[in-house]
Design an enzyme around this catalytic site. Structure first.
Site, PDB file in Angstrom:
ATOM      1  N   ASP A  32       0.890  -1.290  -0.015  1.00 36.74           N
ATOM      2  CA  ASP A  32       0.050  -0.107  -0.082  1.00 36.74           C
ATOM      3  C   ASP A  32       0.972   1.395   0.060  1.00 36.74           C
ATOM      4  OD1 ASP A  32       1.069  -0.012   2.631  1.00 36.74           O
ATOM      5  OD2 ASP A  32      -0.862  -0.166   3.558  1.00 36.74           O
ATOM      6  N   ASP A  67      -8.415  -8.092   1.052  1.00 34.89           N
ATOM      7  CA  ASP A  67      -7.021  -8.407   1.929  1.00 34.89           C
ATOM      8  C   ASP A  67      -7.807  -8.046   3.647  1.00 34.89           C
ATOM      9  OD1 ASP A  67      -6.076  -5.842   3.552  1.00 34.89           O
ATOM     10  OD2 ASP A  67      -6.668  -5.155   1.674  1.00 34.89           O
ATOM     11  N   CYS A  92     -10.763 -32.066   7.228  1.00 41.74           N
ATOM     12  CA  CYS A  92      -9.908 -30.882   6.910  1.00 41.74           C
ATOM     13  C   CYS A  92      -8.501 -31.513   6.481  1.00 41.74           C
ATOM     14  CB  CYS A  92      -9.704 -29.976   8.091  1.00 41.74           C
ATOM     15  SG  CYS A  92      -8.639 -28.461   7.466  1.00 41.74           S
ATOM     16  N   CYS A 110      -5.942 -29.726   6.031  1.00 39.88           N
ATOM     17  CA  CYS A 110      -4.534 -28.988   6.385  1.00 39.88           C
ATOM     18  C   CYS A 110      -3.432 -29.726   7.356  1.00 39.88           C
ATOM     19  CB  CYS A 110      -5.065 -27.718   7.204  1.00 39.88           C
ATOM     20  SG  CYS A 110      -5.068 -27.927   9.021  1.00 39.88           S
ATOM     21  N   CYS A 147      -4.595 -30.145  11.234  1.00 36.82           N
ATOM     22  CA  CYS A 147      -5.800 -31.315  11.448  1.00 36.82           C
ATOM     23  C   CYS A 147      -5.316 -32.755  10.903  1.00 36.82           C
ATOM     24  CB  CYS A 147      -6.953 -30.844  10.630  1.00 36.82           C
ATOM     25  SG  CYS A 147      -7.912 -29.456  11.349  1.00 36.82           S
ATOM     26  N   HIS A 171      -4.319 -23.877  10.119  1.00 32.88           N
ATOM     27  CA  HIS A 171      -5.728 -24.039   9.481  1.00 32.88           C
ATOM     28  C   HIS A 171      -6.476 -23.157   8.901  1.00 32.88           C
ATOM     29  CE1 HIS A 171      -9.600 -26.046  10.095  1.00 32.88           C
ATOM     30  NE2 HIS A 171     -10.016 -24.790  10.646  1.00 32.88           N
TER      31      HIS A 171
HETATM   32 ZN    ZN Z   1      -7.316 -27.893   9.572  1.00 30.64          ZN
END
Ligand code: ZN
Length: 374
Positions: A91, A283, A322, A324, A327, A353
């Site tokens: 920015d 954002d 999930c 990720c 997880c 996550h």
């Molecule tokens: Zn997760």
């Protein structure tokens, strides 16, 4: 920079696009992670890339005060300094400076005018803003030209023009004056950029506060200049319904062939409501900030707090199905325990996550637009 629209929804203004930059592609609509100081909190650059964050937002104001944009330039630019190979947007620095002068829109609304302004802004005139560094007390003069120079030093793929952030409570005459001065600053930003474009793009920022007609004027003026894209900035209303009403009116006037970015807004309900209006990128520090407080997101756009007692004995993952890293490797009970024990590693695990969910959610939005479901 090149922008291509792959699909325009038959159901709404939503579109799926692709922004091509020198550091790779940004699929849109997309979430842009905020790494104020050149780092997403608790996650290093390579982790962020592996999570699939295609565009990262870094703040010129903070980086020019610490470590200084020249030092970043000497290190080979921000990509090299932070070891990020994918696109970066910076920015102008104006937002933070004017937040100091006027208070941010959110804090102004929340504090109902009681917020203390810290006096670090010394002078605002046609040339720019003189303020005092919170790091070392040095006087810093931020203008359209010095902002662009700092963003050239940082080497962002996408830069943002210098603008004024008017306070939410501003009378009509002052709001018009502010918008017109911002337009002059943005034109100066463009002129400075075009002297030495390198492989960088420059976005304008559409202003006009909560006045629809001023917003349309801002779109018309800036749309006639060769900016690469458009940010939508300033106050859009005092709550989400007001913001959605404003964007519903204004988005049809934002030049459609160039990408647009909704500045500083990226909470789940806002993304859900703004994607159909044709917003390309958002954002927000929401996913990582929430994660650090134990608030974890799910794919159905809800969130829950892992520190609640009911998660203490859940030996399954925090979020079923999930994929990720967190997880896949740790139980809800373990993450709950780490929060209770104030172990710093949990900031990283929870952030992984939420960022993963955000990336997946944006991919799902793109697919739904391709299928004309949005
Ligand atoms: Zn997760």
């Amino acid at each position: 920079m090149k922008f291509e629209i792959l699909h325009q929804s038959k159901k709404s203004r939503a579109r799926v696009g692709r922004i091509h930059t020198a550091h790779g592609v940004i699929d849109t609509p997309n979430f842009v992670a905020v790494g104020t100081n050149g780092s997403l909190k608790a996650l290093d650059s390579k982790t962020v890339e592996a999570l699939g964050i295609q565009l990262m937002f870094c703040n010129t104001y903070h980086l020019m005060l610490q470590p200084g944009s020249k030092r970043v330039a000497e290190a080979g630019g921000l990509h090299k300094f932070m070891n990020r190979s994918m696109p970066i947007i910076t920015d102008s620095g104006g937002f933070q400076v004017f937040s100091l002068a006027y208070g941010s829109v959110a804090s102004e609304l929340k504090s109902q005018g009681t917020k203390q302004i810290d006096g670090s802004v010394l002078k605002i005139n046609e040339e720019g803003v003189l303020f005092r560094s919170y790091r070392n007390g040095d006087k810093v003069f931020l203008t359209a030209e010095t902002s662009i120079q700092a963003q050239k030093d940082l080497g962002a793929d996408i830069m943002i023009s210098f603008d004024e952030l008017p306070p939410y409570h501003m009378d009509q005459t002052a709001l018009i004056d502010s918008m017109e001065r911002t337009h002059r600053w943005e034109k100066r930003s463009l002129d400075e950029h075009l002297k030495d474009p390198r492989h960088q793009a420059l976005y304008a920022v559409i202003h006009g506060g909560v006045d629809v007609e001023l917003r349309k004027k801002s779109c018309a003026y800036l749309g006639n200049l060769p900016f690469d894209g458009f940010g939508i900035g300033g106050s859009l209303g005092k709550n989400r319904p007001e913001m959605i009403n404003m964007l519903t009116e204004v988005m049809p006037f934002v030049p459609p062939e160039r990408p647009n970015h909704l500045l500083g807004i990226g909470d789940l309900p806002s993304i859900r409501d703004c994607v159909p209006l044709g917003v390309d990128t958002f954002d927000s520090s929401f996913p990582t900030k929430a994660a650090r407080h134990g608030t974890l997101m799910t794919m159905d756009s809800t969130h829950f707090n892992i520190t609640r007692g009911k998660h203490a004995d859940n030996l399954g993952p925090m979020v079923a199905d999930c994929e990720c890293y967190t997880c896949q490797n740790y139980s809800a009970a373990y993450i709950h325990h780490l929060f209770k024990a104030h172990e710093p590693t949990v900031m990283t695990l929870a952030s992984i996550h939420n960022v993963h969910i955000m990336v997946k959610m944006m991919a799902r939005y793109r697919q739904q637009i391709l299928d004309d479901q949005i």
